[in-house]
Design an enzyme around this catalytic site. Structure first.
Site, mmCIF file in Angstrom:
data_model
loop_
_atom_site.group_PDB
_atom_site.id
_atom_site.type_symbol
_atom_site.label_atom_id
_atom_site.label_comp_id
_atom_site.label_asym_id
_atom_site.label_seq_id
_atom_site.Cartn_x
_atom_site.Cartn_y
_atom_site.Cartn_z
ATOM 1 N N ASN A 13 0.905 -1.174 0.000
ATOM 2 C CA ASN A 13 0.000 0.000 0.000
ATOM 3 C C ASN A 13 0.933 1.210 0.000
ATOM 4 O O ASN A 13 1.765 1.332 0.908
ATOM 5 C CB ASN A 13 -0.828 -0.058 1.286
ATOM 6 C CG ASN A 13 -2.157 0.644 1.273
ATOM 7 O OD1 ASN A 13 -2.732 0.764 2.337
ATOM 8 N ND2 ASN A 13 -2.674 1.073 0.136
ATOM 9 N N ASN A 65 -7.143 10.031 -0.010
ATOM 10 C CA ASN A 65 -7.178 8.909 -0.949
ATOM 11 C C ASN A 65 -6.664 9.360 -2.311
ATOM 12 O O ASN A 65 -6.571 10.569 -2.579
ATOM 13 C CB ASN A 65 -8.616 8.384 -1.098
ATOM 14 C CG ASN A 65 -9.001 7.399 -0.003
ATOM 15 O OD1 ASN A 65 -8.226 6.516 0.381
ATOM 16 N ND2 ASN A 65 -10.202 7.576 0.515
ATOM 17 N N CYS A 74 -6.022 5.708 7.810
ATOM 18 C CA CYS A 74 -5.293 4.758 6.966
ATOM 19 C C CYS A 74 -4.276 4.044 7.851
ATOM 20 O O CYS A 74 -3.359 4.689 8.377
ATOM 21 C CB CYS A 74 -4.594 5.512 5.829
ATOM 22 S SG CYS A 74 -3.604 4.441 4.791
ATOM 23 N N GLY A 75 -4.448 2.747 8.020
ATOM 24 C CA GLY A 75 -3.574 2.000 8.928
ATOM 25 C C GLY A 75 -2.167 1.826 8.375
ATOM 26 O O GLY A 75 -1.180 2.072 9.077
ATOM 27 N N ASN A 76 -2.069 1.431 7.098
ATOM 28 C CA ASN A 76 -0.736 1.281 6.499
ATOM 29 C C ASN A 76 -0.061 2.650 6.372
ATOM 30 O O ASN A 76 1.158 2.766 6.604
ATOM 31 C CB ASN A 76 -0.831 0.637 5.115
ATOM 32 C CG ASN A 76 -1.152 -0.840 5.207
ATOM 33 O OD1 ASN A 76 -0.725 -1.522 6.132
ATOM 34 N ND2 ASN A 76 -1.925 -1.329 4.265
ATOM 35 N N ARG A 189 -12.132 1.884 -1.006
ATOM 36 C CA ARG A 189 -12.885 3.120 -1.301
ATOM 37 C C ARG A 189 -11.888 4.263 -1.511
ATOM 38 O O ARG A 189 -10.909 4.353 -0.791
ATOM 39 C CB ARG A 189 -13.784 3.403 -0.100
ATOM 40 C CG ARG A 189 -14.492 4.735 -0.161
ATOM 41 C CD ARG A 189 -15.265 5.035 1.088
ATOM 42 N NE ARG A 189 -14.399 5.364 2.223
ATOM 43 C CZ ARG A 189 -14.898 5.931 3.343
ATOM 44 N NH1 ARG A 189 -16.197 6.169 3.466
ATOM 45 N NH2 ARG A 189 -14.095 6.211 4.355
ATOM 46 N N CYS A 198 -4.455 -3.398 2.966
ATOM 47 C CA CYS A 198 -5.227 -2.318 3.589
ATOM 48 C C CYS A 198 -5.147 -2.520 5.102
ATOM 49 O O CYS A 198 -5.646 -3.522 5.624
ATOM 50 C CB CYS A 198 -6.677 -2.368 3.099
ATOM 51 S SG CYS A 198 -7.710 -1.095 3.842
ATOM 52 N N GLY A 199 -4.513 -1.582 5.799
ATOM 53 C CA GLY A 199 -4.240 -1.754 7.235
ATOM 54 C C GLY A 199 -5.489 -1.764 8.094
ATOM 55 O O GLY A 199 -5.680 -2.670 8.920
ATOM 56 N N THR A 200 -6.369 -0.776 7.893
ATOM 57 C CA THR A 200 -7.619 -0.793 8.665
ATOM 58 C C THR A 200 -8.467 -1.985 8.246
ATOM 59 O O THR A 200 -9.240 -2.512 9.042
ATOM 60 C CB THR A 200 -8.421 0.516 8.438
ATOM 61 O OG1 THR A 200 -8.535 0.764 7.020
ATOM 62 C CG2 THR A 200 -7.769 1.692 9.130
HETATM 63 N N1 LIG Z 1 -9.430 3.938 1.512
HETATM 64 C C1 LIG Z 1 -9.757 4.071 2.933
HETATM 65 C C2 LIG Z 1 -8.666 4.862 3.681
HETATM 66 C C3 LIG Z 1 -7.323 4.184 3.570
HETATM 67 C C4 LIG Z 1 -7.350 2.821 4.175
HETATM 68 C C5 LIG Z 1 -6.159 1.931 3.863
HETATM 69 N N2 LIG Z 1 -5.182 2.409 2.927
HETATM 70 C C6 LIG Z 1 -5.487 1.478 5.153
HETATM 71 O O1 LIG Z 1 -4.314 1.089 5.133
HETATM 72 O O2 LIG Z 1 -6.194 1.473 6.203
HETATM 73 C C7 LIG Z 1 -11.076 4.801 3.071
HETATM 74 O O3 LIG Z 1 -11.284 5.787 2.380
HETATM 75 O O4 LIG Z 1 -11.876 4.379 3.921
#
Ligand SMILES: N[C@H](CCC[C@H](N)C(=O)O)C(=O)O
EC number: 5.1.1.7
Length: 259
Positions: A13, A65, A74-76, A189, A198-200
């Protein structure tokens, strides 16, 4: 004027990260953020992150984003900005920072970033899937043959369909490897495509797997397209606390671009 940026990736990511402590970056120029993230016409990234000062913590994280819009946690990206803050000399070993979902603690141990995520109190469970917010909204569902699954097409349908609609949700497709290990592919998203991690999202998957009894362990391995992540947590009554997202974060290159 030239803009200095750093390119980071956390299990694939990837992000443009900017030291914005002088507050020179135009935060309202959605088109410019989208251009910087464009993989053909710009630098290319899943998102853009600003590091800023904060009166009550070591720093502040602002996340956008790839579509140019500011978004939720964004976790990552959180793991990457911690690595960047240490690179800048803002802290050694442990740190705290504010993001859109509140205060985060983090530490660096043996080259891995340990990022504390927000507590999770609510998990909506349906026959086909789970929905929970780990700093960003996440739909979590099992699929067969994850390797060949059409993440983009199927993810897009769920992301734009009811009940998420235009506001949307991230969509995580899961396959169980063993009781402590799950493979995950995510439609994100705001990127409006599959990302390599995707970290979260993996945090949501780990908690949903424990909450639904698919795993009895509070330390769960997540295999993502871009590598491996680990999520640990403590369930205290009905709340998931001390939620830790653990994994590597790498500075790929430093660059300058006209702005
Ligand atoms: N696209 C996600 C935010 C980034 C999440 C992702 N990159 C992570 O590592 O958590 C959103 O708009 O809800």
């Amino acid at each position: 004027m030239t803009l200095t940026f750093y390119k980071y990736q956390g299990t694939g990511n990837d992000f443009v990260i900017i030291d914005n402590r002088q507050e020179l970056f135009n935060k309202n120029d959605t088109k410019y953020v989208k251009f910087l993230c464009d993989r053909r016409f710009g630098i290319g990234a899943d998102g853009l992150i600003l590091l800023e000062n904060h009166p009550d913590a070591d720093f502040k994280m602002v996340y956008y984003n790839a579509d140019g819009n500011e978004s939720t946690m964004c976790g990552n990206g959180g793991r990457c900005i911690v690595a960047f803050a240490e690179f800048l000399g803002i802290f050694k070993n442990t740190t705290t920072f504010y993001a859109i979902d509140g205060l985060h603690h983090a530490k660096i141990e043996e080259n891995l970033i340990h990022l504390q995520m927000k507590n999770v109190e609510t998990i909506d469970t349906f026959t086909t899937h789970h929905f929970l917010d780990t700093g960003s909204p996440h739909h979590v569902q099992f699929v067969d043959n994850l390797k060949t699954f059409n993440v983009k097409a199927e993810g897009e349908k769920i992301r734009y369909g009811a009940p998420y609609n235009q506001a949307g949700s991230n969509v995580n497709f899961v396959e169980k490897i063993n009781p402590n290990t799950f493979a995950v592919r995510t439609y994100e998203r705001g990127v409006e495509d599959e990302t390599l991690s995707c970290g979260t999202g993996v945090t949501a998957v780990a908690i949903a797997m424990y909450d639904s009894g698919e795993s009895a362990s509070n330390i769960i391995n997540l295999n993502v397209e871009g590598g491996q992540l680990k999520v640990s947590f403590d369930k205290v009554e009905d709340t998931y606390k001390n939620v830790m997202l653990i994994g590597p974060a790498t500075q790929v290159f430093k660059g300058e671009i006209e702005c």
